[in-house]
Design a protein around this motif. Structure first.
Motif, short mmCIF file in Angstrom:
data_model
loop_
_atom_site.label_atom_id
_atom_site.label_comp_id
_atom_site.label_asym_id
_atom_site.label_seq_id
_atom_site.Cartn_x
_atom_site.Cartn_y
_atom_site.Cartn_z
N VAL A 79 1.20 -1.16 0.21
CA VAL A 79 -0.10 0.31 -0.11
C VAL A 79 1.16 1.13 -0.06
O VAL A 79 0.56 2.90 -0.56
CB VAL A 79 -0.90 -0.19 1.15
N VAL A 80 2.15 1.29 0.67
CA VAL A 80 2.57 2.62 0.64
C VAL A 80 3.97 2.51 -0.23
O VAL A 80 3.62 4.07 -0.94
CB VAL A 80 3.59 2.75 2.03
N ARG B 221 2.41 1.90 -4.02
CA ARG B 221 1.99 2.43 -4.59
C ARG B 221 2.38 3.96 -4.30
O ARG B 221 1.40 4.32 -4.96
CB ARG B 221 0.28 1.29 -4.35
N ARG B 222 1.27 3.94 -2.96
CA ARG B 222 1.13 5.36 -3.08
C ARG B 222 2.04 6.74 -2.91
O ARG B 222 2.36 7.54 -3.60
CB ARG B 222 1.36 5.48 -1.62
N ALA B 223 3.22 6.37 -2.36
CA ALA B 223 4.60 6.80 -3.13
C ALA B 223 5.59 6.94 -4.51
O ALA B 223 5.69 7.70 -4.93
CB ALA B 223 5.84 6.05 -1.87
N GLY C 144 4.36 4.23 -6.60
CA GLY C 144 2.86 3.94 -8.47
C GLY C 144 2.95 1.92 -8.48
O GLY C 144 4.22 1.53 -7.88
N GLU C 145 2.11 1.88 -9.75
CA GLU C 145 2.01 0.20 -9.15
C GLU C 145 3.09 -0.45 -10.16
O GLU C 145 3.24 -1.14 -10.84
CB GLU C 145 0.78 0.13 -9.77
N MET D 140 -11.82 9.84 -5.41
CA MET D 140 -10.25 9.65 -4.67
C MET D 140 -10.36 9.38 -3.33
O MET D 140 -8.95 8.33 -2.60
CB MET D 140 -9.30 10.30 -5.31
N VAL E 37 -8.04 6.09 -0.63
CA VAL E 37 -7.31 6.87 -0.05
C VAL E 37 -7.78 5.41 1.46
O VAL E 37 -7.06 5.13 2.85
CB VAL E 37 -7.39 8.02 -0.07
N ASP F 275 -7.66 2.14 1.17
CA ASP F 275 -6.22 1.86 1.64
C ASP F 275 -5.08 1.81 2.59
O ASP F 275 -4.33 1.09 3.85
CB ASP F 275 -5.05 3.11 0.47
#
Length: 226
Positions: free
Chosen positions: A63-64, A66-68, A70-71, A182, A186, A189
């Motif tokens: 999760v971190v 992907r947020r930081a 990207g996938e 969005m 969030v 997540d």
């Protein structure tokens, strides 16, 4: 004469019946397999808990990542592969435990056959049923208090994930990502990260400690089966 009788050795015990010897020789490999199954059954739960811990830790870190980053980042792809690998190991452990349960049932059938040949089926039933008491059965299915508290702490975050999914679904707009969607993602997540963090930091260690204490108690207690 009395002294001579006292000096004479006692006669040797009669040999076991031939059918008992044959059955013991034929079923010796199955009994040896039972000892191996006992060792494997004691080690597999720890392997399963390790797989659960890696799955939870990798999911929270994913999760971190992907947020930081990207996938498409290398960190996210590595964590995703680690998650799939740990989940595969967990599925294999479950299948092996299921197979061990079947083999253990077969071993009990073998023990019953030996008891029937010896003519001690009543003793076998008393020992087998006596080992399964209401208190011991309840203890086998009980969870440690810390793990229960961890599961209870997961419930609000599960509801948070559901609420985030509903918000994202209701705010979805074709062709674009709305602000409500969005925010919903969030929230999802946050809920997923919290549940996995609680799992790998509270629930899994509590279950591992409980299993270890049970193993130590079982080693000190005498075995109920021949």
């Amino acid at each position: 004469m009395a002294v001579a009788d006292a000096v004479l050795p006692s006669p040797p015990p009669p040999p076991p019946p031939a059918r008992t010897v044959v059955v013991r020789f034929a079923l010796a490999p199955m009994l040896a397999l039972g000892r191996v199954l006992r060792v494997a059954a004691g080690a597999l739960p720890y392997l399963g808990l390790a797989a659960v811990w890696f799955t939870s830790a990798a999911s929270a870190a994913k999760v971190v990542a992907r947020r930081a980053w990207g996938e498409d980042s290398a960190s996210f792809l590595f964590l995703q592969t680690l998650t799939y690998g740990a989940f595969t190991v967990l599925a294999c452990v479950f299948l092996v435990l299921l197979a061990l349960g079947v083999l253990l049932l077969c071993r009990m059938c073998v023990a019953y056959v030996i008891a029937a040949v010896r003519g001690s089926r009543r003793e076998f039933k008393e020992r087998a049923v006596g080992a399964i008491k209401p208190d011991s059965a309840a203890d086998s299915f009980s969870l440690p208090r810390t793990a229960v508290l961890g599961f209870m702490a997961d419930v609000p975050f599960m509801l948070l994930v559901v609420a985030g999914l509903l918000l994202a679904a209701m705010s979805h707009v074709e062709g674009s990502v709305s602000q409500g969607e969005m925010v919903g993602l969030v929230i999802v997540d946050v809920g997923i990260f919290a549940m996995n963090a609680i799992s790998c930091s509270v629930i899994v260690p509590a279950l591992a400690l409980s299993f270890w204490k049970e193993d130590q108690a079982d080693r000190k207690a005498p075995s109920q089966f021949c």
